[in-house]
Design a protein around this motif. Sequence first.
Motif, PDB file in Angstrom:
ATOM      1  N   PHE A  12     -24.563 -34.975 -55.600  1.00  0.00           N
ATOM      2  CA  PHE A  12     -24.992 -35.702 -54.569  1.00  0.00           C
ATOM      3  C   PHE A  12     -23.799 -36.139 -53.694  1.00  0.00           C
ATOM      4  N   ARG A  13     -22.617 -36.327 -54.142  1.00  0.00           N
ATOM      5  CA  ARG A  13     -21.212 -36.632 -53.268  1.00  0.00           C
ATOM      6  C   ARG A  13     -21.184 -35.640 -52.315  1.00  0.00           C
ATOM      7  N   LEU A  14     -21.367 -34.215 -52.674  1.00  0.00           N
ATOM      8  CA  LEU A  14     -21.175 -33.352 -51.491  1.00  0.00           C
ATOM      9  C   LEU A  14     -22.329 -33.315 -50.713  1.00  0.00           C
ATOM     10  N   MET A  15     -23.830 -33.519 -51.118  1.00  0.00           N
ATOM     11  CA  MET A  15     -24.843 -33.514 -50.264  1.00  0.00           C
ATOM     12  C   MET A  15     -24.984 -34.643 -49.316  1.00  0.00           C
ATOM     13  N   PHE A  16     -24.451 -35.905 -49.600  1.00  0.00           N
ATOM     14  CA  PHE A  16     -24.592 -36.952 -48.903  1.00  0.00           C
ATOM     15  C   PHE A  16     -23.476 -37.038 -48.129  1.00  0.00           C
ATOM     16  N   SER A  17     -22.351 -36.272 -48.346  1.00  0.00           N
ATOM     17  CA  SER A  17     -21.199 -36.378 -47.321  1.00  0.00           C
ATOM     18  C   SER A  17     -20.993 -35.349 -46.579  1.00  0.00           C
ATOM     19  N   LEU A  18     -20.048 -35.254 -45.624  1.00  0.00           N
ATOM     20  CA  LEU A  18     -19.780 -34.172 -44.850  1.00  0.00           C
ATOM     21  C   LEU A  18     -18.498 -33.258 -45.409  1.00  0.00           C
ATOM     22  N   TYR A  19     -18.113 -33.581 -46.698  1.00  0.00           N
ATOM     23  CA  TYR A  19     -17.163 -33.049 -47.427  1.00  0.00           C
ATOM     24  C   TYR A  19     -17.792 -31.466 -48.139  1.00  0.00           C
ATOM     25  N   GLY A  20     -17.003 -30.410 -47.918  1.00  0.00           N
ATOM     26  CA  GLY A  20     -17.561 -29.213 -48.707  1.00  0.00           C
ATOM     27  C   GLY A  20     -16.491 -28.827 -49.735  1.00  0.00           C
ATOM     28  N   ARG A  21     -16.740 -28.106 -50.676  1.00  0.00           N
ATOM     29  CA  ARG A  21     -15.631 -27.500 -51.482  1.00  0.00           C
ATOM     30  C   ARG A  21     -14.559 -26.657 -50.628  1.00  0.00           C
ATOM     31  N   GLY A  22     -13.143 -27.161 -50.899  1.00  0.00           N
ATOM     32  CA  GLY A  22     -12.121 -26.600 -50.102  1.00  0.00           C
ATOM     33  C   GLY A  22     -11.764 -27.229 -48.984  1.00  0.00           C
ATOM     34  N   CYS A  23     -12.340 -28.413 -48.576  1.00  0.00           N
ATOM     35  CA  CYS A  23     -11.949 -29.152 -47.411  1.00  0.00           C
ATOM     36  C   CYS A  23     -10.795 -30.133 -47.951  1.00  0.00           C
ATOM     37  N   LYS A  24      -9.886 -30.397 -46.932  1.00  0.00           N
ATOM     38  CA  LYS A  24      -8.828 -31.087 -47.387  1.00  0.00           C
ATOM     39  C   LYS A  24      -9.221 -32.493 -47.629  1.00  0.00           C
ATOM     40  N   GLY A  25      -8.337 -33.314 -48.497  1.00  0.00           N
ATOM     41  CA  GLY A  25      -8.484 -34.500 -48.890  1.00  0.00           C
ATOM     42  C   GLY A  25      -9.739 -34.659 -49.862  1.00  0.00           C
ATOM     43  N   ARG A  26     -10.235 -35.993 -49.934  1.00  0.00           N
ATOM     44  CA  ARG A  26     -11.325 -36.172 -51.013  1.00  0.00           C
ATOM     45  C   ARG A  26     -12.687 -36.311 -50.245  1.00  0.00           C
ATOM     46  N   MET A  62     -23.783 -21.834 -50.636  1.00  0.00           N
ATOM     47  CA  MET A  62     -23.800 -23.085 -51.735  1.00  0.00           C
ATOM     48  C   MET A  62     -24.114 -24.195 -50.913  1.00  0.00           C
ATOM     49  N   THR A  63     -24.748 -25.262 -51.757  1.00  0.00           N
ATOM     50  CA  THR A  63     -25.271 -26.405 -51.221  1.00  0.00           C
ATOM     51  C   THR A  63     -24.344 -27.458 -51.180  1.00  0.00           C
ATOM     52  N   ASP A  64     -22.827 -27.075 -51.293  1.00  0.00           N
ATOM     53  CA  ASP A  64     -21.933 -28.155 -50.786  1.00  0.00           C
ATOM     54  C   ASP A  64     -22.036 -28.299 -49.377  1.00  0.00           C
ATOM     55  N   ASN A  65     -22.578 -27.364 -48.760  1.00  0.00           N
ATOM     56  CA  ASN A  65     -22.646 -27.341 -47.068  1.00  0.00           C
ATOM     57  C   ASN A  65     -24.052 -27.512 -46.438  1.00  0.00           C
ATOM     58  N   LEU A  66     -24.813 -28.091 -47.351  1.00  0.00           N
ATOM     59  CA  LEU A  66     -26.227 -28.357 -47.126  1.00  0.00           C
ATOM     60  C   LEU A  66     -26.181 -29.366 -45.805  1.00  0.00           C
ATOM     61  N   ASP A  67     -25.189 -30.062 -45.939  1.00  0.00           N
ATOM     62  CA  ASP A  67     -25.104 -31.296 -44.832  1.00  0.00           C
ATOM     63  C   ASP A  67     -24.845 -30.789 -43.335  1.00  0.00           C
ATOM     64  N   GLN A  68     -24.088 -29.452 -43.396  1.00  0.00           N
ATOM     65  CA  GLN A  68     -23.796 -28.579 -42.076  1.00  0.00           C
ATOM     66  C   GLN A  68     -25.092 -28.217 -41.574  1.00  0.00           C
ATOM     67  N   MET A  69     -26.245 -27.694 -42.502  1.00  0.00           N
ATOM     68  CA  MET A  69     -27.478 -27.343 -41.917  1.00  0.00           C
ATOM     69  C   MET A  69     -28.145 -28.326 -41.267  1.00  0.00           C
ATOM     70  N   LEU A  70     -28.418 -29.413 -42.290  1.00  0.00           N
ATOM     71  CA  LEU A  70     -28.942 -30.879 -41.582  1.00  0.00           C
ATOM     72  C   LEU A  70     -28.414 -31.124 -40.327  1.00  0.00           C
ATOM     73  N   LEU A  71     -27.337 -31.238 -40.108  1.00  0.00           N
ATOM     74  CA  LEU A  71     -26.685 -31.659 -38.752  1.00  0.00           C
ATOM     75  C   LEU A  71     -27.154 -30.656 -37.670  1.00  0.00           C
ATOM     76  N   TYR A  72     -27.239 -29.352 -37.787  1.00  0.00           N
ATOM     77  CA  TYR A  72     -27.540 -28.529 -36.972  1.00  0.00           C
ATOM     78  C   TYR A  72     -28.917 -28.727 -36.582  1.00  0.00           C
ATOM     79  N   LEU A  73     -30.041 -28.663 -37.634  1.00  0.00           N
ATOM     80  CA  LEU A  73     -31.413 -29.040 -37.438  1.00  0.00           C
ATOM     81  C   LEU A  73     -31.682 -30.325 -36.588  1.00  0.00           C
ATOM     82  N   ALA A  74     -30.879 -31.049 -36.774  1.00  0.00           N
ATOM     83  CA  ALA A  74     -30.842 -32.295 -35.934  1.00  0.00           C
ATOM     84  C   ALA A  74     -30.081 -32.331 -34.471  1.00  0.00           C
TER      85      ALA A  74
END
Length: 627
Positions: free
Chosen positions: A334-348, A564-576
């Motif tokens: 959920f922390r990855l789905m509901f934020s714009l963070y993805g595995r391997g991004c800088k920071g937390r 991998m669904t850590d980047n589901l947020d990126q797909m949602l941004l595109y669809l919107a």
Amino acid sequence: MRKNLAHLPSVVGRWQWLRCLWMPVGENLRFFCFMYLLGAVCIWSENAFGKVRGMFELYAELYILCALFLVFPARLRRWVRGFVAVALYLIAIVDLFCFSRFGSGITPMLLTDVLYTNPREATEALRSFVTLRSLWSPVLLAMLLAAVHLWVVFDPRCRVQTESRSRTADSKRPYLLCLFDFLRQPVKAPLMGLFAGVAFIGCSFSSVVNWRYFWLNYVEADSELEMQYSWQHPYTTAFYLPVYRLAQAVCNVRINLRSTKVLERNLGQTKVDSCNFRSPCIVLIIGEAYNRSHSQLYGYPLPTTPRQLTLARDSSIAVFTDVIAPYNQTSEVFRLMFSLYGRGCKGRWEDYPLLGDLFRRAGYGVSFMTNQFVESSHLDIWDYNGSSFLNSPRLSRAQFSHRNRRTHRYDMGLLEDYDSLSSFSTPHELLIFHLLGQHVNYADRFPPSFARFSAADYHRPKLTAADIRQLAAYDNATLYNDYVVTEIVRRFSRRDAIVIYVPDHGELVFDGGTSFGRTFDFNTANEAKQQLEIPFWIYASPLYKTLHPQVWMQVWKARTKPFMTDNLDQMLLYLAGISCKDYRPADNPLEPVYHSKRRRIAEEGWDYDRGKRLSSEQPSWLYRAVY
């Protein structure tokens, strides 16, 4: 007879060093006895499992506490002991009250509610909840125990008697207290010391896991999930006493408040460059614990998803064939789905904008219907960790326009919640349904009318009868889930809407083995496969396909791409059609520049595509590497 026993005093004299083992208990005898009784009340009133083990752990940990008291001088020790006793009584009474009134003891969510409650709300809550009926429970037993303890401490007749004084003791002295005098007699000390030492050593083996747990939790400030991954702690670790539940709640609230404060601080910095509302209505259905191998869409022999199969045959849904979750824990997913963070991004993850906040700033109304993460004081530790950033009052207001306030026994109840929100609909919507899905206990996830599969449907000689029942229950829950998700789809079939179905993670369900549930470490590629592989599909209404043919074509072409669904947020941004600085086209499978060869590194460095764990020396930039 006297001649035969005459040597005993000399034998005892040679073993006087054993008195040291008795001193922690002997010098704090009343405290030890009353605290042991208080602990027993809590263990047998609340703890659903491990009662006998808890009594052993209680002895060992009280022994250590009393040994620490010996560090203080006698006069100061009395005050320290009194302060600790009062604190333990108060914590126990509050915990027992919460358990009798709300069905759970002190939890992180309850503590969070207290932190966000003003004095007026607290007063009104106390008037509502504190009744004679609520006190007629183990709470009353703890209060009586505290009263007797006070009487023993302050009544002059209850003062400790030595061996010499006890022979001429006042006849009015309570007979019950003669036991304390007997145990404190010096001649008994070596024998009692031997007993106390042996008992402590035996009980310590049961308690050592708790000590390690608290070292990691409070000294090193590891989160609950980090400890489970690192040390394989059992789920029940350190929860058997109210003081531990309070300490665990404080630690988790502290950890989550740290993330919450960062997220709240970043709210004002969230910026949307532009939004063209590419999809007026986006529906996200989040399932729970869905093993892809048990979906008829993916070749399962039993008819567990007949409705979805009909949609697939009509080309109404685009079924993705290679999608995994980054974790097998809802809180981390959920922390990855509901934020714009993805595995391997800088920071937390908390350094990045929240998805709901971004959508609302872009002009979307965001509704969240959950059958797990409603704002409730009795969320367990996993639900609390998964929902802390969703249930924080300020973050909740920033992310969601509307949300439901209660859970339901079955997931169809969420559609009733959605119907009640129909008057709040906006021209552009993001609707999120969070289901219970196939969460354990599987047999509780479907109504009796969906109990289609039974032991007769399976031929698994290596499984026990109980295992077969679990397997059938899971498949029945999958069948009911099929009904729920297609009913949600039907609600939007006449609107300009696109629907995404994605479970949070997979589940072990006796596939290639004899176990079910989830593990905190992947020992084999099969374990990783069952817990990370998930079904994933996208539905578009006929109207949506007509108005947005290019988008649907992009969706259809992306079906076979690894994702991998850590980047589901990126797909949602595109669809919107939302443009912002944290949008990464290379992480969106609908974009032509998508990195389809990105190595999918899941939890604890598990390289899913290569079926093995990364060595600790390999750098984190591999998470986003392209090969």
